[in-house]
Design an enzyme around this catalytic site. Structure first.
Site: not given
Length: 315
Positions: A111, A121, A187, A197, A209, A225, A240, A266
């Site tokens: 990325c 990205c 995602k 981040r 995003r 997708e 994700k 995270s």
């Protein structure tokens, strides 16, 4: 059949082992010792040396795969450090592969958000929006650099249309036919990425995003997708985050039957850590329950910051 641990184990439907886990790691340029990540207790931005030491330790616990995120010193509008052959990401990949060999799988996150000065990205148009097609050309360059550095798999995470096909063509044209693609196929534009981040130093300088990551409300679109990435040549597809999207994981596994990964991200890690540190939850029990739920939903692989601890607990 629930009366004793042995009886429960006898009829248990979903198994979770260290070999099902993938450990994410960060390597940062310009530091002399590992730097703790405040919002992710127990995680670090590593030097190349400490990265190798940590990977060796985790591998010794039975974890078979690692995904690497690079944090460079220099950033620019195109994110050119992402394909720098001597940059921090490629240095980390080479060190991991030299240490682990073919006994473990080394995955390169592909990325631009860690490398661009604007934190998005992809490369931006004159209107300040991500330019999908120009970004694909850069992804091709990154893939070749990562494959040359020893990555077994490259993992495009930017959610650009056509990214898997572009990367597959670039790898094949450059003699890296055996390098696979783990595609971030579904995602979502999630609130659970915040601690990452900080760790990767990649928060967008403006906007968000949501224009290229998926709307959290859309399950049917996620299937489209994923299907597109499979058609373009993905070897593994990923959903994700994991826990808020267990239904998507289940639908994907039932519909496609291909190797499926899920990223226990995270924010999911940070929530359990914070609750455990405050004495509100038993970390071991809660973590293994969460990871087992992801396996039960259909994930073959789980990317998780709990990989090291979970491997110990499972042992």
């Amino acid at each position: 059949m629930r009366r004793t641990p042995a009886l429960r184990s006898l009829v248990r439907e979903s198994a979770l082992t260290p070999a099902d886990l993938v450990a994410p790691l960060f390597v940062k340029e310009g530091i002399d010792e590992p730097q703790p990540i405040q919002s992710m207790p127990g995680q670090f931005q590593h030097t190349v040396e400490s990265l190798v030491k940590e990977a060796r330790d985790i591998a010794g616990r039975g974890v078979t795969a690692f995904v690497l995120f690079g944090v460079p010193v220099r950033k620019d509008p195109e994110g050119s450090e992402a394909w720098n052959a001597s940059g921090i990401a490629q240095a980390g990949l080479r060190a991991l592969k030299d240490e682990l060999g073919d006994d473990r799988v080394v995955v390169a996150d592909l990325c631009l958000d860690e490398y661009t000065d604007h934190g998005h990205c992809g490369v931006l148009s004159d209107q300040g929006e991500v330019d999908n097609d120009r970004t694909l050309e850069l992804y091709r360059r990154i893939a070749i650099a990562q494959a040359d550095a020893g990555a077994d798999l490259v993992a495009p995470s930017g959610m650009m249309d056509g990214q898997v096909a572009a990367i597959r063509d670039a790898l094949d044209d450059s003699g890296f036919e055996r390098v696979g693609i783990l595609a971030y196929a579904a995602k979502f534009a999630s609130a659970f990425y915040g601690p990452f981040r900080e760790a990767a130093e990649c928060a967008p300088r403006f906007g968000d995003r949501a224009g290229y990551q998926m709307d959290p409300a859309n399950g049917d679109e996620a299937m489209s997708e994923i299907a597109a990435d499979i058609d373009e040549g993905a070897d593994i597809v990923m959903v994700k985050p994991a826990l808020p999207y267990l239904d998507v994981i289940r639908r994907a596994k039932e519909r496609f039957g291909v190797p499926l990964a899920a990223f226990n991200v995270s924010g999911e890690y940070a929530m359990l850590k914070a609750a455990a540190l405050n004495g509100w939850l038993d970390e071991r029990t809660a973590t293994l329950e969460a990871l087992t739920s992801i396996r039960r939903a259909g994930a073959d692989l789980i990317l998780t910051y709990h990989a090291k601890e979970a491997a110990d607990w499972l042992a």
